[in-house]
Design a protein around this motif. Sequence first.
Motif, PDB file in Angstrom:
ATOM      1  N   ASN A 114      71.303   9.156 -12.323  1.00 43.83           N
ATOM      2  CA  ASN A 114      71.584  10.242 -13.227  1.00 43.83           C
ATOM      3  C   ASN A 114      72.656  10.060 -13.991  1.00 43.83           C
ATOM      4  O   ASN A 114      73.129  11.201 -14.515  1.00 43.83           O
ATOM      5  CB  ASN A 114      71.335  11.396 -12.315  1.00 43.83           C
ATOM      6  N   ASN A 115      73.326   8.944 -13.984  1.00 44.33           N
ATOM      7  CA  ASN A 115      74.490   8.816 -14.976  1.00 44.33           C
ATOM      8  C   ASN A 115      74.567   7.673 -15.609  1.00 44.33           C
ATOM      9  O   ASN A 115      73.950   6.391 -15.005  1.00 44.33           O
ATOM     10  CB  ASN A 115      75.737   8.833 -14.043  1.00 44.33           C
ATOM     11  N   PHE A 116      74.817   7.679 -17.047  1.00 46.98           N
ATOM     12  CA  PHE A 116      74.836   6.326 -17.951  1.00 46.98           C
ATOM     13  C   PHE A 116      75.961   6.221 -18.613  1.00 46.98           C
ATOM     14  O   PHE A 116      76.264   6.550 -19.865  1.00 46.98           O
ATOM     15  CB  PHE A 116      73.575   6.611 -18.586  1.00 46.98           C
ATOM     16  N   PRO A 117      77.062   5.929 -17.910  1.00 50.28           N
ATOM     17  CA  PRO A 117      78.078   5.342 -18.655  1.00 50.28           C
ATOM     18  C   PRO A 117      78.207   5.006 -19.805  1.00 50.28           C
ATOM     19  O   PRO A 117      77.438   4.074 -20.186  1.00 50.28           O
ATOM     20  CB  PRO A 117      79.039   4.760 -17.650  1.00 50.28           C
ATOM     21  N   PRO A 118      78.844   5.736 -20.908  1.00 50.79           N
ATOM     22  CA  PRO A 118      79.996   6.631 -20.765  1.00 50.79           C
ATOM     23  C   PRO A 118      79.635   7.832 -20.553  1.00 50.79           C
ATOM     24  O   PRO A 118      80.394   8.903 -20.181  1.00 50.79           O
ATOM     25  CB  PRO A 118      80.977   6.635 -21.864  1.00 50.79           C
ATOM     26  N   ASP A 119      78.417   8.250 -20.472  1.00 47.33           N
ATOM     27  CA  ASP A 119      77.676   9.546 -20.277  1.00 47.33           C
ATOM     28  C   ASP A 119      77.610   9.800 -18.886  1.00 47.33           C
ATOM     29  O   ASP A 119      76.825   9.337 -18.217  1.00 47.33           O
ATOM     30  CB  ASP A 119      76.502   9.760 -21.091  1.00 47.33           C
ATOM     31  N   LEU A 120      78.272  10.986 -18.315  1.00 45.27           N
ATOM     32  CA  LEU A 120      77.950  11.120 -17.140  1.00 45.27           C
ATOM     33  C   LEU A 120      77.358  12.262 -16.972  1.00 45.27           C
ATOM     34  O   LEU A 120      77.844  13.569 -16.881  1.00 45.27           O
ATOM     35  CB  LEU A 120      79.508  11.253 -16.418  1.00 45.27           C
ATOM     36  N   LEU A 121      76.160  12.315 -16.852  1.00 41.10           N
ATOM     37  CA  LEU A 121      75.200  13.465 -16.729  1.00 41.10           C
ATOM     38  C   LEU A 121      75.255  14.282 -15.532  1.00 41.10           C
ATOM     39  O   LEU A 121      74.737  15.415 -15.580  1.00 41.10           O
ATOM     40  CB  LEU A 121      73.732  12.976 -17.220  1.00 41.10           C
ATOM     41  N   GLY A 122      75.846  13.540 -14.488  1.00 40.90           N
ATOM     42  CA  GLY A 122      75.929  14.485 -13.349  1.00 40.90           C
ATOM     43  C   GLY A 122      77.053  15.305 -13.198  1.00 40.90           C
ATOM     44  O   GLY A 122      77.561  15.844 -12.128  1.00 40.90           O
ATOM     45  N   TYR A 123      77.534  15.279 -14.099  1.00 40.35           N
ATOM     46  CA  TYR A 123      79.106  15.683 -14.032  1.00 40.35           C
ATOM     47  C   TYR A 123      79.339  17.420 -13.894  1.00 40.35           C
ATOM     48  O   TYR A 123      80.017  17.606 -12.973  1.00 40.35           O
ATOM     49  CB  TYR A 123      80.119  15.636 -15.431  1.00 40.35           C
TER      50      TYR A 123
ATOM     51  N   MET B 294      92.433  18.363 -12.914  1.00 41.00           N
ATOM     52  CA  MET B 294      91.912  17.503 -12.154  1.00 41.00           C
ATOM     53  C   MET B 294      90.394  17.463 -12.467  1.00 41.00           C
ATOM     54  O   MET B 294      89.777  18.663 -12.913  1.00 41.00           O
ATOM     55  CB  MET B 294      91.671  18.017 -10.660  1.00 41.00           C
ATOM     56  N   LEU B 295      89.853  16.434 -12.784  1.00 39.61           N
ATOM     57  CA  LEU B 295      88.489  16.119 -13.190  1.00 39.61           C
ATOM     58  C   LEU B 295      88.016  16.743 -14.319  1.00 39.61           C
ATOM     59  O   LEU B 295      86.959  17.214 -14.625  1.00 39.61           O
ATOM     60  CB  LEU B 295      87.620  16.422 -12.249  1.00 39.61           C
ATOM     61  N   VAL B 296      88.762  16.633 -15.331  1.00 40.87           N
ATOM     62  CA  VAL B 296      88.455  16.986 -16.870  1.00 40.87           C
ATOM     63  C   VAL B 296      87.754  15.725 -17.516  1.00 40.87           C
ATOM     64  O   VAL B 296      87.999  14.636 -17.176  1.00 40.87           O
ATOM     65  CB  VAL B 296      89.981  17.158 -17.534  1.00 40.87           C
ATOM     66  N   TYR B 297      86.723  15.935 -17.997  1.00 40.13           N
ATOM     67  CA  TYR B 297      85.363  15.218 -18.247  1.00 40.13           C
ATOM     68  C   TYR B 297      86.149  14.130 -19.298  1.00 40.13           C
ATOM     69  O   TYR B 297      85.918  12.931 -19.047  1.00 40.13           O
ATOM     70  CB  TYR B 297      84.173  15.982 -19.119  1.00 40.13           C
ATOM     71  N   SER B 298      86.953  14.240 -20.228  1.00 36.87           N
ATOM     72  CA  SER B 298      87.436  13.322 -21.223  1.00 36.87           C
ATOM     73  C   SER B 298      88.405  12.482 -20.567  1.00 36.87           C
ATOM     74  O   SER B 298      88.825  11.336 -21.118  1.00 36.87           O
ATOM     75  CB  SER B 298      88.202  14.115 -22.043  1.00 36.87           C
ATOM     76  N   ASN B 299      88.755  12.721 -19.212  1.00 34.11           N
ATOM     77  CA  ASN B 299      89.615  11.952 -18.601  1.00 34.11           C
ATOM     78  C   ASN B 299      89.109  10.834 -17.497  1.00 34.11           C
ATOM     79  O   ASN B 299      89.670  10.047 -17.044  1.00 34.11           O
ATOM     80  CB  ASN B 299      90.733  12.511 -17.725  1.00 34.11           C
TER      81      ASN B 299
ATOM     82  N   TRP C  65      87.165   6.717 -12.283  1.00 34.48           N
ATOM     83  CA  TRP C  65      88.479   7.030 -12.369  1.00 34.48           C
ATOM     84  C   TRP C  65      88.986   8.197 -13.177  1.00 34.48           C
ATOM     85  O   TRP C  65      88.315   8.533 -14.497  1.00 34.48           O
ATOM     86  CB  TRP C  65      89.204   5.843 -12.717  1.00 34.48           C
ATOM     87  N   ASP C  66      89.526   9.147 -12.649  1.00 35.07           N
ATOM     88  CA  ASP C  66      90.143  10.368 -13.239  1.00 35.07           C
ATOM     89  C   ASP C  66      91.583   9.812 -13.647  1.00 35.07           C
ATOM     90  O   ASP C  66      92.411   9.781 -12.664  1.00 35.07           O
ATOM     91  CB  ASP C  66      90.372  11.410 -12.187  1.00 35.07           C
ATOM     92  N   GLN C  67      91.872   9.616 -14.845  1.00 37.20           N
ATOM     93  CA  GLN C  67      93.000   8.813 -15.283  1.00 37.20           C
ATOM     94  C   GLN C  67      94.161   9.825 -14.997  1.00 37.20           C
ATOM     95  O   GLN C  67      95.436   9.351 -15.053  1.00 37.20           O
ATOM     96  CB  GLN C  67      92.872   8.462 -16.915  1.00 37.20           C
ATOM     97  N   GLU C  68      93.997  11.161 -15.291  1.00 36.09           N
ATOM     98  CA  GLU C  68      95.282  12.216 -15.110  1.00 36.09           C
ATOM     99  C   GLU C  68      95.982  12.133 -13.811  1.00 36.09           C
ATOM    100  O   GLU C  68      97.133  12.054 -13.762  1.00 36.09           O
ATOM    101  CB  GLU C  68      94.510  13.520 -15.127  1.00 36.09           C
ATOM    102  N   TYR C  69      95.214  11.896 -12.708  1.00 39.87           N
ATOM    103  CA  TYR C  69      95.948  11.853 -11.109  1.00 39.87           C
ATOM    104  C   TYR C  69      95.621  10.516 -10.571  1.00 39.87           C
ATOM    105  O   TYR C  69      95.735  10.728  -9.296  1.00 39.87           O
ATOM    106  CB  TYR C  69      95.423  13.227 -10.519  1.00 39.87           C
ATOM    107  N   ASP C  70      95.192   9.660 -11.082  1.00 35.58           N
ATOM    108  CA  ASP C  70      94.807   8.240 -10.495  1.00 35.58           C
ATOM    109  C   ASP C  70      93.688   8.595  -9.339  1.00 35.58           C
ATOM    110  O   ASP C  70      94.070   8.258  -8.303  1.00 35.58           O
ATOM    111  CB  ASP C  70      95.983   7.449  -9.938  1.00 35.58           C
ATOM    112  N   LEU C  71      92.715   9.251  -9.566  1.00 34.45           N
ATOM    113  CA  LEU C  71      91.579   9.448  -8.519  1.00 34.45           C
ATOM    114  C   LEU C  71      90.529   8.649  -8.774  1.00 34.45           C
ATOM    115  O   LEU C  71      90.183   8.346  -9.736  1.00 34.45           O
ATOM    116  CB  LEU C  71      91.229  10.970  -8.629  1.00 34.45           C
ATOM    117  N   TYR C  72      90.048   8.040  -7.618  1.00 31.20           N
ATOM    118  CA  TYR C  72      88.808   7.180  -7.889  1.00 31.20           C
ATOM    119  C   TYR C  72      87.711   7.864  -7.060  1.00 31.20           C
ATOM    120  O   TYR C  72      87.783   7.908  -5.716  1.00 31.20           O
ATOM    121  CB  TYR C  72      89.037   5.754  -7.195  1.00 31.20           C
TER     122      TYR C  72
END
Length: 208
Positions: A97-106, A61-66, A81-88
């Motif tokens: 503080n986030n600049f997709p695709p870079d999520l600096l707040g991760y 769950m919440l693996v950065y690359s997903n 969207w967490d593609q692994e488990y369809d979480l939004y």
Amino acid sequence: MLSLQDIKGPYHAIFSLGNNCLPGIELREHGLRRFAGPIDWMGTPVLPQISRMLRNRFEGMLVYSNLLMVNQASEELYNIWDQEYDLYLNHDFYVHNNFPPDLLGYPDVKIKYDRRIARFLQTLGSGGRILFIRTDSSREDIKELVDSLKQICYGPFHVLAVNHEPVQEIEMLDWNLEHVCAVKMPNVDIWFSNRFRWSFLFQGMYLI
């Protein structure tokens, strides 16, 4: 099949299992939520994915690359969207503080959810009586959810399934599933107009 009377009484914890923020909001408003569960503030439309995530004890769950930015949910927040488990996730990644695709707040988000997951699994492993709430799901998917919960709950548990349908008042659903009390309630203005109906569902439940 459980009735509403069957699921009343004391609980060591009550958790939302989606499919959106509504169960978490109602638990908070009714004083039945001591701390946030892992998916309280997410969109989780695909219940079989949640059941799989529970069986996996949240591994992956919440693996950065997903993680993928879907859109901007508001002026302040992105919908991720967490593609692994369809979480939004639309309450966690801020625009400033986030600049997709870079999520600096991760890193901070991941730490927060790891803490919630650990507390959730610890609570389920304590042997206490637990209630889970899931909205707008099919009988088949709820059955799979119960099978998954059996693998990680060490004490008694119930599932309150609440479906929003074109009815005038709360009605019971005859699903005949072990551990499950299933009801339907009006599907009009679900975020505001059903508060007193949730009060009726929660009557006689309390945390210990």
